[in-house]
Enzyme design. Structure first.
Site, short mmCIF file in Angstrom:
data_model
loop_
_atom_site.label_atom_id
_atom_site.label_comp_id
_atom_site.label_asym_id
_atom_site.label_seq_id
_atom_site.Cartn_x
_atom_site.Cartn_y
_atom_site.Cartn_z
N CYS A 65 -3.31 11.51 -1.87
CA CYS A 65 -2.21 11.76 -2.80
C CYS A 65 -2.75 11.92 -4.23
O CYS A 65 -3.39 12.91 -4.52
CB CYS A 65 -1.15 10.67 -2.66
N HIS A 76 0.20 10.41 3.06
CA HIS A 76 -0.34 9.05 3.21
C HIS A 76 -0.66 8.76 4.68
O HIS A 76 0.21 8.38 5.44
CB HIS A 76 0.65 8.03 2.66
N GLU A 87 -2.26 6.28 5.80
CA GLU A 87 -2.35 4.83 6.03
C GLU A 87 -1.04 4.19 6.46
O GLU A 87 -1.04 3.06 6.96
CB GLU A 87 -2.89 4.14 4.77
#
Length: 191
Positions: free
Chosen positions: A75, A164, A166
């Site tokens: 990001c 993202h 994660e």
């Protein structure tokens, strides 16, 4: 993991540790010497609340990019990598927060296990958009709102993703992080 203030930084480190690879979170403004002392096998630049194109936006010492370690910008971190190598960023047409369909253009190392043109659900949370990428780099994936949602300079092992990987809302995000950690950085799952 160099932290730019993302709400997800701890989660990036957790995902890597869950794959039995040691990692540390350090502030984004660590000096080159401090990073060299850590002897990183890979460096991840986290997301953050700032916009990369703003005056005085947080950046890393560009000398870091001369280290022999691979880089993954997530990001905001993608924007930092992009601008450091001559790419361009600007305000997104609309702030994006929520699920998006990513279209894989080039599976390579980062998207190993994905098919070209495959749709992958990801979580976006950004107000910036990469408007041009560095010369010699390639787009790995795009979405309806992000024409450059993932890119790479595979010869230097530098990558960036606008989404993202994660978070749980990116169902195959763990695969993407593992591809970076194992296929790109050649880490061993022995921690």
């Amino acid at each position: 993991v160099l932290d730019f203030g993302s709400q997800y930084t701890q989660l990036i480190a957790r995902r890597i540790r869950e794959s039995k690879v040691y990692c540390e979170i350090r502030p984004f403004n660590l000096t080159l010497e401090e990073v060299q002392e850590l002897k990183p096998e890979g460096i991840i630049l986290s997301g953050g609340p700032a916009s990369v194109y703003q005056e005085n936006a947080p950046k890393v010492d560009e000398a870091l990019f001369r280290l022999p370690a691979p880089f993954l910008g997530i990001c905001y971190g993608m924007g930092v990598v992009n601008l450091a190598f001559g790419g361009e960023a600007g305000r997104a047409d609309r702030r994006e927060y929520g699920p998006a369909d990513l279209i894989i253009d080039n599976n390579g190392d980062l998207f190993h296990g994905f098919s070209a043109n495959e749709l992958a659900r990801v979580w976006m949370s950004h107000g910036d958009k990469m408007t041009a990428f560095p010369k010699g780099w390639s787009v790995l994936a795009h979405s309806a709102n992000s024409p450059i949602a993932a890119f790479a300079d595979p010869t230097r092992r530098f990558f960036g993703v606008q989404f993202h990987p994660e978070v749980a809302h990116t169902p195959r995000g763990r695969e993407i992080l593992d591809n970076f950690v194992f296929r790109v950085c050649h880490c061993r799952p022995d921690w």
